[in-house]
Design a protein around this motif. Structure first.
Motif, PDB file in Angstrom:
ATOM      1  N   GLU A 205       0.225  62.836  67.349  1.00 16.12           N
ATOM      2  CA  GLU A 205      -0.287  61.619  66.735  1.00 16.12           C
ATOM      3  C   GLU A 205       0.445  61.346  65.423  1.00 16.12           C
ATOM      4  O   GLU A 205       0.665  62.265  64.622  1.00 16.12           O
ATOM      5  CB  GLU A 205      -1.789  61.752  66.471  1.00 16.12           C
ATOM      6  N   VAL A 206       0.802  60.095  65.223  1.00 12.48           N
ATOM      7  CA  VAL A 206       1.547  59.712  64.021  1.00 12.48           C
ATOM      8  C   VAL A 206       0.828  58.557  63.339  1.00 12.48           C
ATOM      9  O   VAL A 206       0.573  57.520  63.965  1.00 12.48           O
ATOM     10  CB  VAL A 206       2.984  59.271  64.379  1.00 12.48           C
ATOM     11  N   ASN A 207       0.462  58.745  62.062  1.00 14.37           N
ATOM     12  CA  ASN A 207      -0.065  57.640  61.270  1.00 14.37           C
ATOM     13  C   ASN A 207       1.122  56.863  60.707  1.00 14.37           C
ATOM     14  O   ASN A 207       1.840  57.344  59.833  1.00 14.37           O
ATOM     15  CB  ASN A 207      -0.959  58.149  60.142  1.00 14.37           C
TER      16      ASN A 207
ATOM     17  N   ALA B 127       0.735  55.795  66.390  1.00 13.31           N
ATOM     18  CA  ALA B 127       1.480  56.005  67.638  1.00 13.31           C
ATOM     19  C   ALA B 127       1.286  57.442  68.105  1.00 13.31           C
ATOM     20  O   ALA B 127       0.866  58.318  67.329  1.00 13.31           O
ATOM     21  CB  ALA B 127       2.968  55.713  67.424  1.00 13.31           C
ATOM     22  N   VAL B 128       1.558  57.647  69.371  1.00 16.36           N
ATOM     23  CA  VAL B 128       1.613  59.004  69.917  1.00 16.36           C
ATOM     24  C   VAL B 128       3.011  59.198  70.474  1.00 16.36           C
ATOM     25  O   VAL B 128       3.444  58.465  71.380  1.00 16.36           O
ATOM     26  CB  VAL B 128       0.561  59.233  71.027  1.00 16.36           C
ATOM     27  N   CYS B 129       3.747  60.152  69.898  1.00 13.50           N
ATOM     28  CA  CYS B 129       5.136  60.412  70.287  1.00 13.50           C
ATOM     29  C   CYS B 129       5.286  61.903  70.613  1.00 13.50           C
ATOM     30  O   CYS B 129       4.948  62.747  69.771  1.00 13.50           O
ATOM     31  CB  CYS B 129       6.096  60.042  69.156  1.00 13.50           C
TER      32      CYS B 129
ATOM     33  N   ARG C 108      -5.492  54.834  62.990  1.00 17.37           N
ATOM     34  CA  ARG C 108      -6.486  54.015  63.676  1.00 17.37           C
ATOM     35  C   ARG C 108      -7.450  53.446  62.644  1.00 17.37           C
ATOM     36  O   ARG C 108      -7.806  54.115  61.669  1.00 17.37           O
ATOM     37  CB  ARG C 108      -7.238  54.841  64.724  1.00 17.37           C
ATOM     38  N   LEU C 109      -7.873  52.196  62.893  1.00 11.72           N
ATOM     39  CA  LEU C 109      -8.654  51.468  61.904  1.00 11.72           C
ATOM     40  C   LEU C 109     -10.027  51.081  62.447  1.00 11.72           C
ATOM     41  O   LEU C 109     -10.184  50.808  63.639  1.00 11.72           O
ATOM     42  CB  LEU C 109      -7.918  50.195  61.481  1.00 11.72           C
ATOM     43  N   THR C 110     -10.989  51.044  61.559  1.00  7.96           N
ATOM     44  CA  THR C 110     -12.281  50.432  61.866  1.00  7.96           C
ATOM     45  C   THR C 110     -12.617  49.476  60.727  1.00  7.96           C
ATOM     46  O   THR C 110     -12.206  49.679  59.573  1.00  7.96           O
ATOM     47  CB  THR C 110     -13.417  51.462  62.006  1.00  7.96           C
TER      48      THR C 110
END
Length: 478
Positions: free
Chosen positions: A397-399, A391-393, A416-418
């Motif tokens: 950026e927050v994992n 999320a972005v709060c 974020r995932l790949t």
């Protein structure tokens, strides 16, 4: 009160109640919510990803928000909660700013891909910072991909069992696409479930009696005719002739359907006598002289491994048998057997092993499966889950993750995932550490538009079992 026309249902109402209140619960100035879907484990070590395209086409594509739907949702939720928690402002913004199209981006592994569990299968994020709350609003709907995915997986693992036995005991694999027939329409919870589940089975096989499955494949996966069937008897069309009229009922089947394949349920009274004295006695000449196909005998009761072998033994005494190149017995080409009772992933292997033990080729038999194929599954079969991971709060950026001390199996992925391939195996990279150029996830939906439209033929190719792919490689190198 008139019901809405098909396809005009209110998408704003296709969620869990509590999600209607979640727009009030995120941290102040949240601008991005990014979530992912995976199989966290389960019955089968890999999953066939399938069914997201159905959901996207059926529910999310195009203009899905309008004034009437917003007002309907506002009224219903106020009555439901007894308070006005509905995000009317947010939905009006989507209507006015985006023309009623959803500002979401969905990336997914191509449908038909076989992925080991504990890997990301698709991700969802908002494309407009004012619509961060939208990402998880549709968790309820998007998680329903568990059903087609799990049916396709269950079906494929059964295909592997059948293929292995066929490879060991038969001279050809040609019959494999028709060796597990879908009998599941009546056992499904709805016509829609039968269509979705039956279509998922057709990723792996081509035999079905579930018409809804054919229509789903036609409408959502570009396949005019995805499955095939043959004329077949049910108990009512045999028993209405009476016990003494069973032979006449069987004869009627042969005369009304003189060419091609025809199946006849034969256990209404005495399956052993039906095989020996009727099919192998009074009607033997008609069976032997059949053109362009065969008569398929269907036992429908008893202990399947024992019943199938005994039926084969009786039929072989009446019609003969010969050994194939693998050293296993085969009935003459004009007569075969289908076992349609008690068939599941857990049981069909026992039937084939008992046949093998008695030197019978798997080529003599086909299977029909109903409830176990389309209905005896749930979301926990493959432990499917949809979780927020980033999320972005307030510009930061927050994992995001969860790690319950009481159940570490529910620990979620971070950032974020790949999904990448390393030495031929799928690996999920977390916390933005992956290489976007190697990402196997492709954008399938963005801002109301479908960006990938997979055909069933493409999906079938991706989902094919390794045994057949290896054989194809061998044939191409010879």
């Amino acid at each position: 009160m008139a019901l809405p026309a098909a396809g005009t249902e209110n998408l704003l109402l296709v969620t869990d109640s509590y999600k209607v209140t979640h727009h009030l619960q995120y941290p102040p100035n949240t601008t991005t919510v990014y979530s992912y879907f995976e199989s966290r484990g389960g019955k089968f070590p890999s999953t066939v990803f399938f069914g997201l395209q159905y959901i996207l086409k059926r529910w999310l594509c195009g203009k899905v928000v309008d004034r009437e739907k917003i007002q309907e949702a506002k009224n219903l939720y106020e009555a439901h909660f007894g308070h006005d928690h509905f995000n009317e402002e947010g939905w009006n913004y989507i209507l006015e700013k985006h023309g009623g199209h959803l500002p979401l981006r969905i990336k997914a592994v191509p449908e038909g891909t076989v992925v080991p569990y504990k890997n990301v299968l698709f991700t969802v994020e908002n494309t407009d910072p004012k619509c961060h709350w939208l990402t998880n609003y549709f968790e309820t709907l998007l998680v329903q991909v568990w059903y087609p995915m799990t049916v396709a997986t269950n079906s494929r693992y059964q295909k592997e069992i059948i293929a292995k036995n066929l490879d060991e005991t038969s001279d050809t694999m040609d019959k494999l696409p028709f060796m597990l027939h879908d009998f599941g329409f009546r056992g499904s919870s709805s016509v829609e479930s039968a269509g979705i589940g039956g279509c998922s089975h057709l990723v792996n096989f081509k035999g079905t009696d579930t018409i809804a499955a054919i229509m789903t494949a036609r409408k959502y996966y570009g396949c005019a005719i995805a499955g095939f069937s043959i004329p077949a008897a049910e108990h009512s069309t045999i028993t209405t002739w009476g016990k003494k009229g069973e032979t006449a009922a069987f004869r009627n089947m042969l005369e009304k359907f003189p060419r091609g394949m025809v199946a006849c349920v034969s256990d209404s009274y005495n399956i052993w006598d039906a095989c020996e004295k009727v099919w192998g006695g009074e009607l033997r000449e008609l069976v032997c002289n059949r053109k362009d196909g065969c008569v398929v005998i269907r036992p429908d009761s008893g202990d399947p491994p024992k019943v199938v072998v005994k039926v084969l033994e009786i039929l072989s005494k009446q019609f003969g048998k010969e050994k194939n190149k693998k050293g296993y017995y085969l009935l003459p080409p004009y007569i075969r057997v289908i076992q349609g009772d008690g068939i599941s992933y857990e049981t069909l292997g026992d039937i084939l092993e008992n046949m093998k033990k008695h030197e019978w080729s798997a080529d003599n038999l086909a299977f029909g499966s109903g409830g176990a194929l389309l209905q005896r599954l749930d979301r926990d079969t493959q432990k499917c889950a949809y979780k927020c991971s980033y999320a972005v709060c307030n510009g930061a950026e927050v994992n995001v993750y969860k790690e319950p001390i009481t159940d570490l199996g529910k620990k979620s992925k971070k950032g974020r995932l790949t999904l990448e391939l390393e030495d031929g195996s799928f690996v999920t990279k977390e916390e933005g550490t992956g290489d976007p150029k190697k990402d196997q996830l492709v954008t399938v939906f963005e801002n109301g538009k479908l960006l990938q439209d997979y055909t069933l033929d493409e999906i079938r190719r991706k989902a094919e079992i390794q045994l057949l792919l290896d054989r194809e490689i061998q044939q191409n190198t010879v």
